[in-house]
Design a protein around this motif. Sequence first.
Motif, PDB file in Angstrom:
ATOM      1  N   GLN A  49      -9.727  -1.834   5.986  1.00 47.62           N
ATOM      2  CA  GLN A  49      -8.367  -1.512   5.584  1.00 47.62           C
ATOM      3  C   GLN A  49      -7.384  -1.728   6.727  1.00 47.62           C
ATOM      4  O   GLN A  49      -6.238  -2.144   6.520  1.00 47.62           O
ATOM      5  N   ASP A  53      -3.869  -3.690   6.450  1.00 43.65           N
ATOM      6  CA  ASP A  53      -2.606  -2.992   6.726  1.00 43.65           C
ATOM      7  C   ASP A  53      -1.822  -3.703   7.827  1.00 43.65           C
ATOM      8  O   ASP A  53      -0.584  -3.774   7.778  1.00 43.65           O
ATOM      9  N   TRP A  54      -2.531  -4.226   8.834  1.00 42.51           N
ATOM     10  CA  TRP A  54      -1.839  -4.958   9.907  1.00 42.51           C
ATOM     11  C   TRP A  54      -1.151  -6.195   9.345  1.00 42.51           C
ATOM     12  O   TRP A  54       0.020  -6.470   9.662  1.00 42.51           O
ATOM     13  N   HIS A  56      -0.141  -6.680   6.331  1.00 43.48           N
ATOM     14  CA  HIS A  56       0.973  -6.206   5.510  1.00 43.48           C
ATOM     15  C   HIS A  56       2.205  -5.933   6.377  1.00 43.48           C
ATOM     16  O   HIS A  56       3.333  -6.293   6.004  1.00 43.48           O
ATOM     17  N   ARG A  57       1.983  -5.317   7.545  1.00 50.42           N
ATOM     18  CA  ARG A  57       3.118  -5.020   8.417  1.00 50.42           C
ATOM     19  C   ARG A  57       3.735  -6.302   8.980  1.00 50.42           C
ATOM     20  O   ARG A  57       4.949  -6.382   9.170  1.00 50.42           O
ATOM     21  N   GLU A  62       2.328  -7.363  -0.112  1.00 45.37           N
ATOM     22  CA  GLU A  62       1.242  -6.505  -0.587  1.00 45.37           C
ATOM     23  C   GLU A  62      -0.032  -7.343  -0.631  1.00 45.37           C
ATOM     24  O   GLU A  62       0.009  -8.533  -1.010  1.00 45.37           O
ATOM     25  N   THR A  76      -3.355  -2.745  -0.312  1.00 48.17           N
ATOM     26  CA  THR A  76      -2.216  -1.916   0.074  1.00 48.17           C
ATOM     27  C   THR A  76      -1.749  -1.151  -1.163  1.00 48.17           C
ATOM     28  O   THR A  76      -2.042  -1.539  -2.301  1.00 48.17           O
TER      29      THR A  76
END
Length: 530
Positions: A49, A53-54, A56-57, A62, A76
């Motif tokens: 995950q 998430d990285w 996504h940032r 998404e 996400t």
Amino acid sequence: MPKRALVPYGLEGTDLMEGDPARRAPDGRLDEFLYVVGQLAWRPDAGLQGVVDWLHRQLGREIALIDSAGAVELSTPRFPEEALVPLGPMLTRLTTGRMSSAATEIGAVHLRLEAVGTESPRRVLVLAGPTGLSPRASSLASHTGSVISILHRARTADTALHGYQEKAHQLRVALFMALMAGDTVLARRMTTGAVPALLECDRVRVHLLRCPPEDRDRLARVHQDSSGYHGRGLMVRCPVYDEHLICLIAEDDGPGDGQGRGPGAPDGPGDLGGALRELVGEHPRYALGISGAHPLRATAEAYEQARHALAVAGNAPGRVAGYRGQEPLERLLPRDAAVGWARSLLRPLRSLPALTVETTRLAMHFPRSGVADLLGISRNTVTAHLHRAEDALGVDLRDVRSRATVALALAVSGLHQDTEPVAGGTDVPGADSLFRTPAAAAWAEGFLEPLEGAGHRRVRTTLRTWIETNTDAQRTARSLGNSRTTVTAHLRTAERLLNRDLLATGSGVHDLVYAFGLLGEIPLAPDRAP
């Protein structure tokens, strides 16, 4: 693929190449990414995950990771899973390796799909946003997919390594149990193609290390070689006692010094015996018991000696003790008479299943829960087998004297298992005539001699009463007018003086029964009628 109308889900975010002033500098992104990957790589139990998430940032998209079966493995929070429904055929082509990447639109949602890994079926990384990705952003997504693939392969390799370690441990336990049964031929057959060096030796010592349970696997791995063994040794997590690590070490020619060092054997960090002694010196919670040197087929006797030595080691200088006891009683009895007595007493077991006989043999040395662990059966099943053996033998194995009698008969039978029946005559000696010999009396006197001093008379009285009360410390205390703490203290003192384990595993209690019995201080268990 034609566009499909989907209700926009309000995804916000900007593309990596669109000049977002809040985005990290390239070096900052790299540092963060390496940190995230490093954290996941060193935590085999962690999911992926953090990488998703990285990404996504960085991209404001998404993201979902689709497994090889087409299900969402992780995503996400706002990923539009409904957008995946019409992508079935495309996902199939990606997972089967017919495509490596694809881009499409479903209504207002722009989707980028990247196959992850090289081996089919593959996972698929899906990115969803209000606009398409720039080339640089697509490249970042592709590289991230490659990292996810590498992490997944590392996890798979780690799982396989753990599986290998556990299988190697199971083989070592099986090898140890074959040696405990005295079957060196079976031990060699079990290891065909990778026979450990230990099986090439003539004599072996057992080093029994007491340490925290969580340390045992680490210690075994530190000394493990590429074949899954330990050079000229064998380290096994005890399947019965969680704090015991059993170490069989090949013995060089010669008598050695009683501390596991044979003549010419190194005593340094590269030597397994030396390494174990060093560990004990460095860790106050460790203790080490060392047997004498024995033929490989007598591993069971060596193990029993190591158990007795370990009981003494806790209070010995340096918490290391070698076995200093006498020869076992079964070796001192007249062979033909002892074999005849043992086979007569154990004859009723011949009609019972082999598992019942083995359960009975193990129960002479281990608690019932330990026997269950060794044989892979329930404790209730162990109890049922023991009841069957009791009915056949006509004894109560809860009685310490009856248990000692059966244990001695099994020991004699195992020691002389290759002895042919005595020719001529059918008379079988009873216990009285068998044990009333000068050698047996000398053994008993020698066994109890350390308790002869004036300072230990109370200890001797406690031991005799303890046997008479069927090793019940509370009843012993009441009978002597002492506290249970005093009784336990006397038993600990006796362990040190007699070099026998009386409390930790109780494997020395049978010798105590026979020592008092042979001197006429307590009655021995009556013979079973032939």
